[in-house]
Design an enzyme around this catalytic site. Structure first.
Site, PDB file in Angstrom:
ATOM      1  N   LYS A  51      34.920  34.627  49.835  1.00 41.73           N
ATOM      2  CA  LYS A  51      35.714  33.980  48.778  1.00 41.73           C
ATOM      3  C   LYS A  51      37.067  33.668  49.385  1.00 41.73           C
ATOM      4  CE  LYS A  51      37.916  35.899  45.046  1.00 41.73           C
ATOM      5  NZ  LYS A  51      38.113  36.335  43.650  1.00 41.73           N
TER       6      LYS A  51
ATOM      7  N   HIS B 218      45.971  36.281  31.702  1.00 46.17           N
ATOM      8  CA  HIS B 218      44.718  35.517  31.774  1.00 46.17           C
ATOM      9  C   HIS B 218      43.464  36.408  31.726  1.00 46.17           C
ATOM     10  CE1 HIS B 218      41.928  32.425  32.994  1.00 46.17           C
ATOM     11  NE2 HIS B 218      41.555  33.152  34.025  1.00 46.17           N
ATOM     12  N   GLN B 219      43.502  37.529  32.466  1.00 46.63           N
ATOM     13  CA  GLN B 219      42.297  38.372  32.578  1.00 46.63           C
ATOM     14  C   GLN B 219      42.019  39.193  31.315  1.00 46.63           C
ATOM     15  OE1 GLN B 219      40.446  38.815  35.544  1.00 46.63           O
ATOM     16  NE2 GLN B 219      41.709  37.382  36.672  1.00 46.63           N
TER      17      GLN B 219
ATOM     18  N   ASN C 285      51.953  44.577  25.598  1.00 42.25           N
ATOM     19  CA  ASN C 285      52.311  43.626  26.650  1.00 42.25           C
ATOM     20  C   ASN C 285      53.828  43.562  26.739  1.00 42.25           C
ATOM     21  OD1 ASN C 285      51.348  41.617  28.639  1.00 42.25           O
ATOM     22  ND2 ASN C 285      52.610  40.224  27.410  1.00 42.25           N
TER      23      ASN C 285
ATOM     24  N   LYS D 100      51.993  47.642  44.163  1.00 41.68           N
ATOM     25  CA  LYS D 100      51.749  47.537  42.715  1.00 41.68           C
ATOM     26  C   LYS D 100      51.418  48.915  42.145  1.00 41.68           C
ATOM     27  CE  LYS D 100      49.881  42.905  41.756  1.00 41.68           C
ATOM     28  NZ  LYS D 100      48.598  42.265  41.439  1.00 41.68           N
TER      29      LYS D 100
HETATM   30  P1  NAD Z   1      48.620  36.925  34.568  1.00 44.08           P
HETATM   31  O1  NAD Z   1      49.701  36.436  35.457  1.00 44.08           O
HETATM   32  O2  NAD Z   1      47.931  35.976  33.664  1.00 44.08           O
HETATM   33  O3  NAD Z   1      49.182  38.128  33.645  1.00 44.08           O
HETATM   34  C1  NAD Z   1      49.985  39.141  34.190  1.00 44.08           C
HETATM   35  C2  NAD Z   1      50.170  40.259  33.191  1.00 44.08           C
HETATM   36  O4  NAD Z   1      50.960  41.275  33.807  1.00 44.08           O
HETATM   37  C3  NAD Z   1      50.909  39.838  31.933  1.00 44.08           C
HETATM   38  O5  NAD Z   1      50.407  40.581  30.848  1.00 44.08           O
HETATM   39  C4  NAD Z   1      52.359  40.249  32.230  1.00 44.08           C
HETATM   40  O6  NAD Z   1      53.102  40.498  31.071  1.00 44.08           O
HETATM   41  C5  NAD Z   1      52.099  41.537  32.991  1.00 44.08           C
HETATM   42  N1  NAD Z   1      53.201  41.946  33.855  1.00 44.08           N
HETATM   43  C6  NAD Z   1      53.689  41.296  34.927  1.00 44.08           C
HETATM   44  N2  NAD Z   1      54.677  42.007  35.502  1.00 44.08           N
HETATM   45  C7  NAD Z   1      54.815  43.134  34.757  1.00 44.08           C
HETATM   46  C8  NAD Z   1      55.660  44.252  34.844  1.00 44.08           C
HETATM   47  N3  NAD Z   1      56.564  44.371  35.809  1.00 44.08           N
HETATM   48  N4  NAD Z   1      55.524  45.223  33.914  1.00 44.08           N
HETATM   49  C9  NAD Z   1      54.614  45.119  32.941  1.00 44.08           C
HETATM   50  N5  NAD Z   1      53.758  44.079  32.821  1.00 44.08           N
HETATM   51  C10 NAD Z   1      53.880  43.096  33.712  1.00 44.08           C
HETATM   52  O7  NAD Z   1      47.596  37.663  35.517  1.00 44.08           O
HETATM   53  P2  NAD Z   1      46.049  37.979  35.294  1.00 44.08           P
HETATM   54  O8  NAD Z   1      45.238  36.880  35.876  1.00 44.08           O
HETATM   55  O9  NAD Z   1      45.810  38.395  33.893  1.00 44.08           O
HETATM   56  O10 NAD Z   1      45.879  39.239  36.271  1.00 44.08           O
HETATM   57  C11 NAD Z   1      46.533  40.454  35.974  1.00 44.08           C
HETATM   58  C12 NAD Z   1      46.620  41.282  37.237  1.00 44.08           C
HETATM   59  O11 NAD Z   1      45.309  41.643  37.665  1.00 44.08           O
HETATM   60  C13 NAD Z   1      47.244  40.525  38.420  1.00 44.08           C
HETATM   61  O12 NAD Z   1      48.231  41.352  38.998  1.00 44.08           O
HETATM   62  C14 NAD Z   1      46.099  40.286  39.373  1.00 44.08           C
HETATM   63  O13 NAD Z   1      46.509  40.314  40.719  1.00 44.08           O
HETATM   64  C15 NAD Z   1      45.187  41.444  39.054  1.00 44.08           C
HETATM   65  N6  NAD Z   1      43.776  41.163  39.352  1.00 44.08           N
HETATM   66  C16 NAD Z   1      43.019  42.187  39.805  1.00 44.08           C
HETATM   67  C17 NAD Z   1      41.685  41.969  40.086  1.00 44.08           C
HETATM   68  C18 NAD Z   1      40.824  43.095  40.568  1.00 44.08           C
HETATM   69  O14 NAD Z   1      39.680  42.858  40.949  1.00 44.08           O
HETATM   70  N7  NAD Z   1      41.274  44.309  40.519  1.00 44.08           N
HETATM   71  C19 NAD Z   1      41.113  40.695  39.899  1.00 44.08           C
HETATM   72  C20 NAD Z   1      41.902  39.681  39.394  1.00 44.08           C
HETATM   73  C21 NAD Z   1      43.250  39.922  39.109  1.00 44.08           C
END
Ligand code: NAD
Length: 332
Positions: free
Chosen positions: A78, A148-149, A170, A237
Site C-alpha cells: 500500500k 474521518h475514521q 472530541n 503520538k
Molecule cells: P482526522 O484528521 O479526520 O481526525 C483527527 C481526530 O483527532 C479529530 O477528532 C481531532 O479532533 C483529533 N485530534 C487531533 N489532534 C488532537 C489532540 N492534540 N488532542 C485531541 N484530539 C486531537 O483523522 P482520522 O482519519 O479520523 O484518523 C484519526 C487518527 O487515526 C489519525 O491520527 C491517523 O493517523 C490514525 N489512523 C490510524 C490507523 C491505524 O491503523 N491504527 C489507520 C488510519 C488512521
C-alpha cells in the site's frame, strides 16, 4: 487478430474506490483482518519494514507498507500518505492505493483504491479486538475522537456487543454531530461527555485521534473495560497515559510496531512494561492465549495498523470484483 498478449505483457485488474465501497463491507473486512492477524501470529504472514518520509513538498508524508501473507497468498504494497492541503481542494487528506502481485511470478495482478479500504480495515481491527477481548455484557461504547475514521469505528464496534449507549468526546465538540447521526441510525442513545465521564461510563472505549499527549488517565477507566487505541501509529503520538498501559492486559496487531510507533511505545520507553508483556491479538484468535483474565481486567488493544491488513482487504475486493465482473481489465 491475435488475442495472446506479447511476451512480457499481461492483464491486470483495476478495482476502483467505488467498487471497493460496494463490495467490501464490514463483514468482509472483519473476516479478512481477523484471518491475517491469525496468520501473522502463526508466522505465516509477515510485514516488511515500513517506509514513511516527509517529501519536503506540499507538507506531505509519503510511504509504503508491504508484506506477504503465505496463508492467504497475498503479496503487495500500500502506497500513499498524508497531504494536509487536500481538504482545501475537496480531496481526502489521507491518500492511498494498493498494488497486488502474483506471489508465484512477481507479476502485477491488481491496482486497488485504498482510501475506503483503509477506513474499513482500521475499524475492522478494533472490532476484532472487541470480539475477542471485551466483556460479553458490555453496554456502553465510548468513542474518543470524531474525525474521518470515527464513524467507521462506531459502526463496526456496535456490531460486536449488545450496546445500548454511546458516550463520546472530541476536542471540538461541534464535530460530534456526525457520531450523533450514526448512533441514531444504529438505535443507540448518545451523550457528549468529558473524558473523565467517558472513562466512568464506558465498557468499551475506542480512541481514534491524532493526539501527541495522553487523553485518558488510568484512574478514570472502569474495571473490566476494553480499550482499543487506534490513533497512535507514529513515534510520539499518545492517547492514554503510560500507567494505564502498564496495568492493562496489552494486545496488539504487531508487537514490533506496538513498541516503536504504537500506544505501548511510551510505557516501554519509561521501563513500565517490556516487549514480552505484549501479546499478538492473533494468539487469542488462534486459541494460543486465553485473552482477558477475568471480569475486572482492563484489556487494551494497541492497533498500530499493518500493511497486511490492507493487502487482506484489497485481496478480498479483487476476488469479489472478479467473480462479479466489477473489475476493469487492462493489458499491461
Ligand atoms: P482526522 O484528521 O479526520 O481526525 C483527527 C481526530 O483527532 C479529530 O477528532 C481531532 O479532533 C483529533 N485530534 C487531533 N489532534 C488532537 C489532540 N492534540 N488532542 C485531541 N484530539 C486531537 O483523522 P482520522 O482519519 O479520523 O484518523 C484519526 C487518527 O487515526 C489519525 O491520527 C491517523 O493517523 C490514525 N489512523 C490510524 C490507523 C491505524 O491503523 N491504527 C489507520 C488510519 C488512521
Amino acid at each position: 487478430m491475435n488475442d495472446v498478449a506479447p511476451a512480457g505483457r499481461h492483464e491486470i485488474l483495476i478495482v476502483s474506490e467505488e467498487v471497493c465501497e460496494k463490495l467490501v463491507g464490514r463483514a468482509e473486512a472483519f473476516k479478512a483482518v481477523e484471518g491475517v492477524f491469525a496468520a501473522m501470529a502463526r508466522g505465516e504472514a509477515r510485514n516488511f519494514p515500513v517506509v514513511r518520509e516527509a517529501l519536503g513538498h506540499a507538507d506531505a508524508l509519503y510511504g509504503f507498507k508491504s508484506g506477504f501473507d503465505r496463508a492467504g497468498m497475498a503479496l503487495g504494497v500500500k502506497s500513499g500518505g498524508y497531504w494536509p492541503g487536500n481538504s482545501a481542494r475537496g480531496l481526502t487528506n489521507h491518500q492511498s492505493s494498493v498494488l497486488l502481485f502474483d506471489p508465484d511470478t512477481g507479476r502485477l495482478k491488481a491496482v486497488v483504491g485504498g482510501n475506503y479500504l483503509t477506513a474499513v480495515r482500521t475499524a475492522a481491527a478494533s472490532a476484532v479486538s472487541i470480539a475477542h477481548l471485551a466483556r460479553q455484557d458490555a453496554k456502553v461504547l465510548g468513542i474518543v475522537g470524531a474525525g474521518h475514521q470515527s464513524a467507521f469505528q462506531l459502526r463496526a464496534a456496535a456490531e460486536q456487543r449488545d450496546f445500548e449507549k454511546v458516550v463520546a468526546w472530541n476536542r471540538s465538540p461541534e464535530k460530534l454531530e456526525s457520531l450523533v447521526t450514526v448512533a441514531g441510525e444504529l438505535g443507540l442513545s448518545f451523550e457528549g461527555v468529558t473524558l473523565q465521564e467517558l472513562g466512568r461510563q464506558a465498557d468499551v472505549i475506542i480512541t481514534i485521534t491524532s493526539s501527541f499527549e495522553p487523553l485518558l488517565r488510568g484512574e478514570w477507566i472502569k474495571p473490566g473495560a476494553h480499550i482499543a487505541c487506534m490513533g497512535t501509529d507514529t513515534k510520539g503520538k499518545q492517547e492514554v497515559d503510560a500507567g494505564l498501559v502498564a496495568t492493562a492486559g496489552v494486545f496488539t496487531d504487531e508487537v514490533a510496531q506496538s513498541i516503536t510507533i504504537g500506544e505501548a511505545q511510551h510505557a516501554v520507553a519509561a521501563g513500565l512494561i517490556e516487549e514480552a508483556d505484549i501479546t499478538p491479538l492473533g494468539d487469542v484468535i488462534n486459541g494460543v492465549h486465553a485473552g482477558r483474565k477475568g471480569d475486572d481486567e482492563i484489556t487494551l488493544f494497541d492497533g498500530t495498523g499493518v500493511g497486511l491488513q490492507d493487502l487482506a482487504v484489497a485481496d478480498a475486493a479483487v476476488r469479489k470484483a472478479s467473480v462479479e465482473g466489477r473489475a476493469t481489465l487492462v493489458r499491461l
